[in-house]
Design an enzyme around this catalytic site. Sequence first.
Site, PDB file in Angstrom:
ATOM      1  N   GLY A  71     -14.498 -31.154  -3.256  1.00 25.41           N
ATOM      2  CA  GLY A  71     -14.750 -29.732  -3.046  1.00 25.41           C
ATOM      3  C   GLY A  71     -15.896 -29.203  -3.889  1.00 25.41           C
ATOM      4  O   GLY A  71     -16.699 -28.382  -3.431  1.00 25.41           O
ATOM      5  N   THR A  72     -15.985 -29.663  -5.131  1.00 23.20           N
ATOM      6  CA  THR A  72     -17.033 -29.158  -6.028  1.00 23.20           C
ATOM      7  C   THR A  72     -18.411 -29.443  -5.449  1.00 23.20           C
ATOM      8  O   THR A  72     -19.286 -28.562  -5.403  1.00 23.20           O
ATOM      9  CB  THR A  72     -16.894 -29.815  -7.421  1.00 23.20           C
ATOM     10  OG1 THR A  72     -15.601 -29.513  -7.938  1.00 23.20           O
ATOM     11  CG2 THR A  72     -17.956 -29.312  -8.385  1.00 23.20           C
ATOM     12  N   ASN A 140      -6.968 -20.428  -5.804  1.00 24.94           N
ATOM     13  CA  ASN A 140      -6.237 -21.551  -6.392  1.00 24.94           C
ATOM     14  C   ASN A 140      -5.185 -21.123  -7.411  1.00 24.94           C
ATOM     15  O   ASN A 140      -4.207 -21.818  -7.622  1.00 24.94           O
ATOM     16  CB  ASN A 140      -7.222 -22.523  -7.058  1.00 24.94           C
ATOM     17  CG  ASN A 140      -8.265 -21.811  -7.884  1.00 24.94           C
ATOM     18  OD1 ASN A 140      -9.032 -20.991  -7.369  1.00 24.94           O
ATOM     19  ND2 ASN A 140      -8.289 -22.096  -9.174  1.00 24.94           N
ATOM     20  N   HIS A 190      -8.152 -34.457  -1.749  1.00 29.88           N
ATOM     21  CA  HIS A 190      -6.954 -34.565  -2.598  1.00 29.88           C
ATOM     22  C   HIS A 190      -6.147 -33.279  -2.655  1.00 29.88           C
ATOM     23  O   HIS A 190      -5.011 -33.274  -3.119  1.00 29.88           O
ATOM     24  CB  HIS A 190      -7.323 -35.057  -4.004  1.00 29.88           C
ATOM     25  CG  HIS A 190      -7.976 -34.052  -4.895  1.00 29.88           C
ATOM     26  ND1 HIS A 190      -7.313 -33.437  -5.925  1.00 29.88           N
ATOM     27  CD2 HIS A 190      -9.237 -33.549  -4.933  1.00 29.88           C
ATOM     28  CE1 HIS A 190      -8.145 -32.611  -6.572  1.00 29.88           C
ATOM     29  NE2 HIS A 190      -9.311 -32.664  -5.981  1.00 29.88           N
ATOM     30  N   THR A 227     -23.892 -44.466  -0.148  1.00 28.33           N
ATOM     31  CA  THR A 227     -22.917 -45.100   0.753  1.00 28.33           C
ATOM     32  C   THR A 227     -21.618 -44.313   0.721  1.00 28.33           C
ATOM     33  O   THR A 227     -21.081 -44.058  -0.365  1.00 28.33           O
ATOM     34  CB  THR A 227     -22.672 -46.555   0.294  1.00 28.33           C
ATOM     35  OG1 THR A 227     -23.923 -47.239   0.313  1.00 28.33           O
ATOM     36  CG2 THR A 227     -21.674 -47.262   1.200  1.00 28.33           C
ATOM     37  N   CYS A 308      -8.853 -27.441 -13.797  1.00 31.60           N
ATOM     38  CA  CYS A 308     -10.075 -27.877 -14.465  1.00 31.60           C
ATOM     39  C   CYS A 308     -10.208 -27.215 -15.827  1.00 31.60           C
ATOM     40  O   CYS A 308     -10.918 -27.699 -16.676  1.00 31.60           O
ATOM     41  CB  CYS A 308     -11.297 -27.519 -13.623  1.00 31.60           C
ATOM     42  SG  CYS A 308     -11.009 -27.625 -11.879  1.00 31.60           S
TER      43      CYS A 308
HETATM   44  N1  PLP Z   1     -12.446 -24.881  -4.969  1.00 31.47           N
HETATM   45  C1  PLP Z   1     -11.185 -24.553  -5.267  1.00 31.47           C
HETATM   46  C2  PLP Z   1     -10.634 -23.250  -4.770  1.00 31.47           C
HETATM   47  C3  PLP Z   1     -10.391 -25.411  -6.028  1.00 31.47           C
HETATM   48  O1  PLP Z   1      -9.140 -25.066  -6.318  1.00 31.47           O
HETATM   49  C4  PLP Z   1     -10.944 -26.625  -6.481  1.00 31.47           C
HETATM   50  C5  PLP Z   1     -10.180 -27.536  -7.355  1.00 31.47           C
HETATM   51  O2  PLP Z   1      -9.293 -27.130  -8.071  1.00 31.47           O
HETATM   52  C6  PLP Z   1     -12.269 -26.935  -6.117  1.00 31.47           C
HETATM   53  C7  PLP Z   1     -12.980 -26.039  -5.367  1.00 31.47           C
HETATM   54  C8  PLP Z   1     -12.899 -28.228  -6.521  1.00 31.47           C
HETATM   55  O3  PLP Z   1     -12.440 -29.270  -5.670  1.00 31.47           O
HETATM   56  P1  PLP Z   1     -12.519 -30.798  -6.109  1.00 31.47           P
HETATM   57  O4  PLP Z   1     -11.447 -31.026  -7.122  1.00 31.47           O
HETATM   58  O5  PLP Z   1     -12.284 -31.567  -4.850  1.00 31.47           O
HETATM   59  O6  PLP Z   1     -13.879 -31.027  -6.654  1.00 31.47           O
END
Ligand code: PLP
Length: 368
Positions: A71-72, A140, A190, A227, A308
């Site tokens: 996601g990041t 989140n 994940h 890849t 995080c």
């Molecule tokens: N965006 C939101 C709303 C999240 O809750 C998170 C992870 O906690 C992320 C982005 C980042 O995702 P990833 O852990 O797959 O990098």
Amino acid sequence: MRTAMYLDANATEPLRPEARAAVLAAMEATGNPSSVHAAGRRARRILEDSREALAARFGGRPGDLVFTSGGTEADALAIRGLGAGRRLIVGATEHDAVRAAADGADVLPVDARGVADLTALAALLDGGPPALVCLMLANNETGTIQPVAEAAALCRRHGALLHVDAVQAAGRVATSLAALGPHSLAVSSHKLGGPMGAGALLLAPEVSTVAPLIAGGGQERGRRGGTPPLPAIAGFAAAAVAAGEVADLAPLRDAIEAVATACGAIMCGGDAPRLANTTCLALPGVRADAQVIALDLDGIAVSAGAACSSGKVTASHVLAAMGLGALAGQAIRVSLPWNATTAHVAAFARTYPRMAERLRQALAPRAA
Ligand code: PLP
């Protein structure tokens, strides 16, 4: 130490059996999807089947889906790739993945429930240079669901682009690029029961030639070099299909909230439309990290704010933006996993009241 009850699904969901099977099958496939020989073509098939399943699941075209590491990276690709030369406007309760990539952005305020103020968005968009707006679908920490479809229509009327972080929403509420109408949508494997290491940015057809963050061998049609991690991607697709559209965990979440509020906890953002698996509970006067540690010692895994940042003792920027003052440092997030049962609630009901009582006693002024 063994964790008896996992109530931290928003940090990461347990792996779904369908995803595990797909990961193992893809690991047996020797071959790089870029190779022209038969082994490469078999690997390419896994990649493209996964892409098709995910694009169908999230309302886009397969060719407009770019695989990322999670996601990041999907958020960063949208912001850097689509935001270049544009003014950035970011919701006050966005994840750090968005906030860090959109440094210096104008902030879109939220109300006391954590819902974005669309009147303020219209004012920010009025007259300014073309913008990229970032608004998450579900938060989140609180689970608050944002009015993304309305925001998308507003942005389109003003010639602005809208990026939606749907990392926590996917698999829990209806999540479709086509139905909601933004220009891009970030999802993460994940967070919906797939393995770590894969994510995707789904683009609207008019912006599908996004500039890459990582150049390289031309993979992902030049939009993301490297890849692709085939097992993670296969598991991601299997998890997204298995997760379906909506997770109905509201009765279990409500039972957890009843236990906590009976002990004096305050629900943060409880009045907003929100995810059925998430609740944010503040215990006045008791630091969030102390609650997390005490619950962990009793075998219950929850978190304080975003995963995080759970190593830091800082008040949640999400709860601060909702005007919760000191409570912003006193709230824990309980997030039910896809496989939660009444046993999760029973474990919480045994543990939380004891924790609240003990920590309050520890904080009470001693008699002279
Ligand atoms: N965006 C939101 C709303 C999240 O809750 C998170 C992870 O906690 C992320 C982005 C980042 O995702 P990833 O852990 O797959 O990098």
